[in-house]
Design a protein around this motif. Structure first.
Motif, PDB file in Angstrom:
ATOM      1  N   MET A   1      26.063   1.134  -6.959  1.00 38.63           N
ATOM      2  CA  MET A   1      25.849   2.162  -5.142  1.00 38.63           C
ATOM      3  C   MET A   1      27.017   1.762  -4.652  1.00 38.63           C
ATOM      4  O   MET A   1      26.350   2.708  -3.511  1.00 38.63           O
ATOM      5  CB  MET A   1      25.532  -0.101  -4.663  1.00 38.63           C
ATOM      6  CG  MET A   1      24.222  -0.267  -5.267  1.00 38.63           C
ATOM      7  SD  MET A   1      23.433  -2.051  -4.638  1.00 38.63           S
ATOM      8  CE  MET A   1      21.976  -1.435  -5.106  1.00 38.63           C
ATOM      9  N   GLN A   2      28.079   1.877  -4.729  1.00 45.87           N
ATOM     10  CA  GLN A   2      29.165   2.061  -3.897  1.00 45.87           C
ATOM     11  C   GLN A   2      29.476   3.651  -4.510  1.00 45.87           C
ATOM     12  O   GLN A   2      29.851   4.637  -3.192  1.00 45.87           O
ATOM     13  CB  GLN A   2      30.576   1.814  -4.041  1.00 45.87           C
ATOM     14  CG  GLN A   2      31.290   1.869  -3.122  1.00 45.87           C
ATOM     15  CD  GLN A   2      32.173   0.540  -2.876  1.00 45.87           C
ATOM     16  OE1 GLN A   2      32.772   0.232  -3.525  1.00 45.87           O
ATOM     17  NE2 GLN A   2      33.286   1.241  -2.065  1.00 45.87           N
ATOM     18  N   SER A   3      29.293   4.037  -5.285  1.00 50.72           N
ATOM     19  CA  SER A   3      29.562   6.012  -6.043  1.00 50.72           C
ATOM     20  C   SER A   3      28.389   6.355  -5.668  1.00 50.72           C
ATOM     21  O   SER A   3      28.839   7.771  -5.107  1.00 50.72           O
ATOM     22  CB  SER A   3      29.983   5.776  -7.413  1.00 50.72           C
ATOM     23  OG  SER A   3      28.521   5.183  -7.995  1.00 50.72           O
ATOM     24  N   ASP A   4      26.935   5.937  -4.642  1.00 48.08           N
ATOM     25  CA  ASP A   4      26.586   6.097  -4.685  1.00 48.08           C
ATOM     26  C   ASP A   4      26.273   6.743  -2.804  1.00 48.08           C
ATOM     27  O   ASP A   4      25.403   6.682  -2.470  1.00 48.08           O
ATOM     28  CB  ASP A   4      24.929   5.931  -5.581  1.00 48.08           C
ATOM     29  CG  ASP A   4      23.808   6.564  -4.272  1.00 48.08           C
ATOM     30  OD1 ASP A   4      23.780   8.402  -5.108  1.00 48.08           O
ATOM     31  OD2 ASP A   4      23.349   6.056  -4.153  1.00 48.08           O
TER      32      ASP A   4
ATOM     33  N   TRP B   1      12.111  -1.091 -10.167  1.00 49.83           N
ATOM     34  CA  TRP B   1      11.364  -0.317 -11.449  1.00 49.83           C
ATOM     35  C   TRP B   1      11.652   1.314 -11.059  1.00 49.83           C
ATOM     36  O   TRP B   1      12.026   2.145 -11.762  1.00 49.83           O
ATOM     37  CB  TRP B   1       9.460  -0.442 -11.350  1.00 49.83           C
ATOM     38  CG  TRP B   1       8.502   0.598 -12.001  1.00 49.83           C
ATOM     39  CD1 TRP B   1       8.498   0.551 -13.058  1.00 49.83           C
ATOM     40  CD2 TRP B   1       8.316   1.356 -11.160  1.00 49.83           C
ATOM     41  NE1 TRP B   1       7.281   1.152 -13.325  1.00 49.83           N
ATOM     42  CE2 TRP B   1       7.375   2.119 -12.277  1.00 49.83           C
ATOM     43  CE3 TRP B   1       8.034   2.376  -9.973  1.00 49.83           C
ATOM     44  CZ2 TRP B   1       6.535   3.187 -11.830  1.00 49.83           C
ATOM     45  CZ3 TRP B   1       7.106   2.724  -9.935  1.00 49.83           C
ATOM     46  CH2 TRP B   1       6.285   3.549 -11.215  1.00 49.83           C
ATOM     47  N   ALA B   2      11.948   1.238  -9.836  1.00 47.47           N
ATOM     48  CA  ALA B   2      12.215   2.915  -9.237  1.00 47.47           C
ATOM     49  C   ALA B   2      13.475   3.797  -9.693  1.00 47.47           C
ATOM     50  O   ALA B   2      14.002   4.113 -10.215  1.00 47.47           O
ATOM     51  CB  ALA B   2      11.573   2.823  -8.190  1.00 47.47           C
ATOM     52  N   GLU B   3      14.402   2.252  -9.962  1.00 49.74           N
ATOM     53  CA  GLU B   3      15.647   2.736  -9.800  1.00 49.74           C
ATOM     54  C   GLU B   3      16.607   1.702 -10.246  1.00 49.74           C
ATOM     55  O   GLU B   3      17.764   0.558  -9.839  1.00 49.74           O
ATOM     56  CB  GLU B   3      16.423   2.930  -8.140  1.00 49.74           C
ATOM     57  CG  GLU B   3      15.819   3.859  -7.437  1.00 49.74           C
ATOM     58  CD  GLU B   3      16.709   4.008  -6.370  1.00 49.74           C
ATOM     59  OE1 GLU B   3      17.006   5.274  -6.466  1.00 49.74           O
ATOM     60  OE2 GLU B   3      16.279   3.524  -4.951  1.00 49.74           O
ATOM     61  N   PRO B   4      16.186   1.382 -11.808  1.00 46.52           N
ATOM     62  CA  PRO B   4      16.770   0.274 -12.278  1.00 46.52           C
ATOM     63  C   PRO B   4      18.294   0.614 -12.642  1.00 46.52           C
ATOM     64  O   PRO B   4      19.648   0.058 -12.444  1.00 46.52           O
ATOM     65  CB  PRO B   4      16.604  -0.021 -13.662  1.00 46.52           C
ATOM     66  CG  PRO B   4      15.810   1.847 -13.925  1.00 46.52           C
ATOM     67  CD  PRO B   4      15.752   1.795 -12.453  1.00 46.52           C
ATOM     68  N   GLU B   5      18.933   1.837 -12.234  1.00 50.44           N
ATOM     69  CA  GLU B   5      20.761   2.164 -12.958  1.00 50.44           C
ATOM     70  C   GLU B   5      21.164   0.706 -11.755  1.00 50.44           C
ATOM     71  O   GLU B   5      22.704   0.862 -11.940  1.00 50.44           O
ATOM     72  CB  GLU B   5      20.504   3.644 -12.209  1.00 50.44           C
ATOM     73  CG  GLU B   5      20.573   4.301 -10.434  1.00 50.44           C
ATOM     74  CD  GLU B   5      19.046   4.277 -11.300  1.00 50.44           C
ATOM     75  OE1 GLU B   5      18.841   5.497  -9.985  1.00 50.44           O
ATOM     76  OE2 GLU B   5      18.118   3.997 -11.278  1.00 50.44           O
ATOM     77  N   PHE B   6      20.652   0.531 -10.683  1.00 46.64           N
ATOM     78  CA  PHE B   6      21.361   0.096  -9.626  1.00 46.64           C
ATOM     79  C   PHE B   6      21.667  -1.274  -9.548  1.00 46.64           C
ATOM     80  O   PHE B   6      21.870  -2.129  -8.708  1.00 46.64           O
ATOM     81  CB  PHE B   6      20.728  -0.002  -8.249  1.00 46.64           C
ATOM     82  CG  PHE B   6      21.445   2.075  -7.678  1.00 46.64           C
ATOM     83  CD1 PHE B   6      22.332   1.765  -8.107  1.00 46.64           C
ATOM     84  CD2 PHE B   6      20.094   2.178  -7.485  1.00 46.64           C
ATOM     85  CE1 PHE B   6      22.682   3.895  -7.591  1.00 46.64           C
ATOM     86  CE2 PHE B   6      19.958   3.867  -6.663  1.00 46.64           C
ATOM     87  CZ  PHE B   6      21.544   5.008  -7.069  1.00 46.64           C
ATOM     88  N   PHE B   7      20.848  -1.851 -10.771  1.00 50.33           N
ATOM     89  CA  PHE B   7      20.791  -3.208 -11.381  1.00 50.33           C
ATOM     90  C   PHE B   7      20.991  -3.561 -12.281  1.00 50.33           C
ATOM     91  O   PHE B   7      22.161  -2.736 -12.744  1.00 50.33           O
ATOM     92  CB  PHE B   7      19.333  -3.433 -11.195  1.00 50.33           C
ATOM     93  CG  PHE B   7      18.645  -3.551  -9.762  1.00 50.33           C
ATOM     94  CD1 PHE B   7      18.369  -4.860  -8.630  1.00 50.33           C
ATOM     95  CD2 PHE B   7      17.726  -2.354  -9.361  1.00 50.33           C
ATOM     96  CE1 PHE B   7      18.256  -4.073  -7.860  1.00 50.33           C
ATOM     97  CE2 PHE B   7      17.608  -2.005  -8.009  1.00 50.33           C
ATOM     98  CZ  PHE B   7      17.417  -3.176  -7.364  1.00 50.33           C
TER      99      PHE B   7
END
Length: 200
Positions: free
Chosen positions: A91-94, A49-55
């Motif tokens: 995730m890796q780019s972060d 919910w909080a960080e959908p960009e990582f899925f």
């Protein structure tokens, strides 16, 4: 959602207050606690919910691909777990910040951390969302040493244990060894009649 959020914030406050006291008592006896980090999180979790960009989600934040394992001796259709899969490139780019935060949180609860379904760090089974069985999936490359190097580097004081049970490829064993992590041996598995077991 304010009332729900406040309720669960309070419940978690009570839990952490009680757990901190219990852990201090247990550690005072010279006993450590092994905790678990499940490889995947639930679709309705605060994480997604909080960080959908990582899925791996679509424009409506619904899963594109989901988790599971392929057919094997235990299940002819495989196991369709249904958790959303990670977008490992993002995730890796972060810098794997999401995982760093997750492990940091777990380190406050446990003295050692078991990494669940370790084989998915080498390769994971990716199933199209909406599939009826896990048969429709395929193997995709996991984050490997790129992630494990970050976790062991950020938290050198944490004892990690790789949950490396089941039928594994040589590449999974090589990854565990490269990361310097102990694996698991379950005595019951030593008595499989099919072949000589490494669990002996």
């Amino acid at each position: 959602l304010r009332e729900d959020i406040e309720l669960f914030t309070y419940i978690q406050y009570l839990f952490f207050e009680q757990w901190t006291k219990l852990k201090a008592y247990i550690n005072g006896l010279g006993i450590g606690i092994i905790g678990d980090i499940p490889i995947y999180v639930a679709m309705d979790s605060a994480d997604v919910w909080a960080e959908p960009e990582f899925f791996q989600l679509d424009e409506k934040n619904l899963p594109v691909e989901v988790s599971g394992v392929p057919p094997d001796d235990f299940s002819t259709e495989g196991q369709l777990w249904g958790n959303p899969l990670y977008d490992w490139d993002k995730m890796q780019s972060d810098g794997f910040g999401w995982w760093i935060r997750r492990v940091e949180g777990a380190s406050r609860l446990f003295d050692a951390i078991r990494i669940d379904h370790f084989r998915a760090f080498e390769r994971y089974w990716s199933i199209p969302a909406g599939a009826e069985t896990a048969k429709e999936g395929q193997w995709e490359p996991g984050p490997g040493m790129d992630l494990l190097r970050v976790l062991t580097g950020w938290f050198p004081h944490i004892t990690y244990i790789a949950e490396d049970l089941g039928l594994l490829t040589p590449e999974v064993h090589q990854l565990r060894e490269a990361a310097g992590l102990p694996g698991m041996k379950v005595l019951e598995f030593a008595f499989d009649s099919r072949d000589t077991s490494s669990y002996l």
